[in-house]
Design a protein around this motif. Sequence first.
Motif, PDB file in Angstrom:
ATOM      1  N   UNK A  68      33.240 -54.736 -71.089  1.00 48.29           N
ATOM      2  CA  UNK A  68      32.392 -55.532 -71.973  1.00 48.29           C
ATOM      3  C   UNK A  68      32.242 -56.944 -71.410  1.00 48.29           C
ATOM      4  N   UNK A  69      31.077 -57.523 -71.659  1.00 51.18           N
ATOM      5  CA  UNK A  69      30.819 -58.900 -71.249  1.00 51.18           C
ATOM      6  C   UNK A  69      30.146 -59.649 -72.392  1.00 51.18           C
ATOM      7  N   UNK A  70      30.763 -60.759 -72.780  1.00 54.04           N
ATOM      8  CA  UNK A  70      30.188 -61.605 -73.828  1.00 54.04           C
ATOM      9  C   UNK A  70      29.462 -62.773 -73.173  1.00 54.04           C
ATOM     10  N   UNK A  71      28.368 -63.185 -73.786  1.00 56.97           N
ATOM     11  CA  UNK A  71      27.631 -64.345 -73.282  1.00 56.97           C
ATOM     12  C   UNK A  71      26.935 -65.021 -74.463  1.00 56.97           C
ATOM     13  N   UNK A  72      26.498 -66.253 -74.235  1.00 55.08           N
ATOM     14  CA  UNK A  72      25.802 -66.962 -75.308  1.00 55.08           C
ATOM     15  C   UNK A  72      24.621 -67.728 -74.723  1.00 55.08           C
ATOM     16  N   UNK A  73      23.575 -67.847 -75.535  1.00 55.00           N
ATOM     17  CA  UNK A  73      22.399 -68.623 -75.177  1.00 55.00           C
ATOM     18  C   UNK A  73      22.250 -69.692 -76.259  1.00 55.00           C
ATOM     19  N   UNK A  74      22.693 -70.893 -75.956  1.00 51.55           N
ATOM     20  CA  UNK A  74      22.677 -71.956 -76.957  1.00 51.55           C
ATOM     21  C   UNK A  74      21.249 -72.345 -77.357  1.00 51.55           C
ATOM     22  N   UNK A  75      20.296 -72.156 -76.467  1.00 47.64           N
ATOM     23  CA  UNK A  75      18.901 -72.473 -76.803  1.00 47.64           C
ATOM     24  C   UNK A  75      18.353 -71.525 -77.871  1.00 47.64           C
ATOM     25  N   UNK A  76      18.924 -70.321 -77.927  1.00 49.64           N
ATOM     26  CA  UNK A  76      18.450 -69.314 -78.887  1.00 49.64           C
ATOM     27  C   UNK A  76      19.428 -69.092 -80.028  1.00 49.64           C
ATOM     28  N   UNK A  77      20.541 -69.852 -80.037  1.00 53.12           N
ATOM     29  CA  UNK A  77      21.569 -69.666 -81.073  1.00 53.12           C
ATOM     30  C   UNK A  77      22.014 -68.202 -81.166  1.00 53.12           C
ATOM     31  N   UNK A  78      22.186 -67.593 -80.031  1.00 49.01           N
ATOM     32  CA  UNK A  78      22.443 -66.155 -79.966  1.00 49.01           C
ATOM     33  C   UNK A  78      23.619 -65.859 -79.037  1.00 49.01           C
ATOM     34  N   UNK A  79      24.423 -64.897 -79.454  1.00 52.33           N
ATOM     35  CA  UNK A  79      25.527 -64.382 -78.642  1.00 52.33           C
ATOM     36  C   UNK A  79      25.266 -62.905 -78.365  1.00 52.33           C
ATOM     37  N   UNK A  80      25.615 -62.479 -77.162  1.00 54.25           N
ATOM     38  CA  UNK A  80      25.392 -61.102 -76.741  1.00 54.25           C
ATOM     39  C   UNK A  80      26.732 -60.439 -76.401  1.00 54.25           C
ATOM     40  N   UNK A  81      26.761 -59.124 -76.527  1.00 57.87           N
ATOM     41  CA  UNK A  81      27.897 -58.343 -76.065  1.00 57.87           C
ATOM     42  C   UNK A  81      27.341 -57.159 -75.284  1.00 57.87           C
ATOM     43  N   UNK A  82      27.477 -57.232 -73.977  1.00 61.18           N
ATOM     44  CA  UNK A  82      27.065 -56.123 -73.123  1.00 61.18           C
ATOM     45  C   UNK A  82      28.234 -55.155 -73.013  1.00 61.18           C
ATOM     46  N   UNK A  83      27.989 -53.916 -73.395  1.00 64.85           N
ATOM     47  CA  UNK A  83      29.053 -52.920 -73.418  1.00 64.85           C
ATOM     48  C   UNK A  83      28.700 -51.805 -72.447  1.00 64.85           C
ATOM     49  N   UNK A  84      29.500 -51.664 -71.416  1.00 62.39           N
ATOM     50  CA  UNK A  84      29.304 -50.627 -70.402  1.00 62.39           C
ATOM     51  C   UNK A  84      30.456 -49.640 -70.431  1.00 62.39           C
ATOM     52  N   UNK A  85      30.253 -48.516 -69.800  1.00 64.75           N
ATOM     53  CA  UNK A  85      31.283 -47.474 -69.708  1.00 64.75           C
ATOM     54  C   UNK A  85      31.892 -47.185 -71.071  1.00 64.75           C
ATOM     55  N   UNK A  86      31.039 -46.993 -72.032  1.00 66.67           N
ATOM     56  CA  UNK A  86      31.513 -46.806 -73.400  1.00 66.67           C
ATOM     57  C   UNK A  86      32.317 -45.528 -73.549  1.00 66.67           C
ATOM     58  N   UNK A  87      33.307 -45.590 -74.431  1.00 69.08           N
ATOM     59  CA  UNK A  87      34.207 -44.471 -74.697  1.00 69.08           C
ATOM     60  C   UNK A  87      34.113 -44.104 -76.180  1.00 69.08           C
ATOM     61  N   UNK A  88      34.451 -42.869 -76.520  1.00 67.96           N
ATOM     62  CA  UNK A  88      34.431 -42.491 -77.937  1.00 67.96           C
ATOM     63  C   UNK A  88      35.284 -43.416 -78.811  1.00 67.96           C
ATOM     64  N   UNK A  89      36.377 -43.941 -78.269  1.00 68.96           N
ATOM     65  CA  UNK A  89      37.225 -44.835 -79.052  1.00 68.96           C
ATOM     66  C   UNK A  89      36.602 -46.206 -79.293  1.00 68.96           C
ATOM     67  N   UNK A  90      35.442 -46.477 -78.691  1.00 65.46           N
ATOM     68  CA  UNK A  90      34.723 -47.713 -78.996  1.00 65.46           C
ATOM     69  C   UNK A  90      33.869 -47.573 -80.258  1.00 65.46           C
ATOM     70  N   UNK A  91      33.796 -46.369 -80.800  1.00 63.37           N
ATOM     71  CA  UNK A  91      33.023 -46.138 -82.015  1.00 63.37           C
ATOM     72  C   UNK A  91      33.567 -46.973 -83.160  1.00 63.37           C
ATOM     73  N   UNK A  92      32.691 -47.779 -83.760  1.00 66.67           N
ATOM     74  CA  UNK A  92      33.092 -48.679 -84.834  1.00 66.67           C
ATOM     75  C   UNK A  92      31.857 -49.422 -85.340  1.00 66.67           C
ATOM     76  N   UNK A  93      32.044 -50.138 -86.424  1.00 62.76           N
ATOM     77  CA  UNK A  93      31.058 -51.136 -86.834  1.00 62.76           C
ATOM     78  C   UNK A  93      31.424 -52.442 -86.139  1.00 62.76           C
TER      79      UNK A  93
END
Length: 126
Positions: A68-93
């Motif tokens: 996973x990689x977190x990033x933020x764009x302060x100009x857009x007031x937005x945070x992102x979470x890029x999730x790669x190689x997902x596993x069944x145990x990542x299932x959640x809200x």
Amino acid sequence: EVQLVESGGGLVQAGGSLRLSCTTSGFTFDDYNIGWFRQAPGKEREGVSCISSSDGSTYYADSVKGRFTISRDNAKNTVYLQMNSLKPEDTAVYYCAAPRSYGLGYYCHAYEYDSWGQGTQVTVSS
């Protein structure tokens, strides 16, 4: 009024990727650390990743490091979470959140956060 709105969740096969977004309003985004948390059925909410307001430094739970990689764009007031190689145990809200004060929240301790989004469901099939 503080608002955080998550998007980007969905159903993906194991090994796949998703990118979550958290759009915020109602507070000075640049001044706050922001975190991503998740909660699976029957489990406690856990901190997944958090990002600093000051220098963009990041924290990751051991279970997602390297995937996973977190990033933020302060100009857009937005945070992102890029999730790669997902596993069944990542299932959640997945929730994004802002802490109750400047300087809190870097280590993803949920008790330091008092503003939460509505969550977005991530389901990883095996």
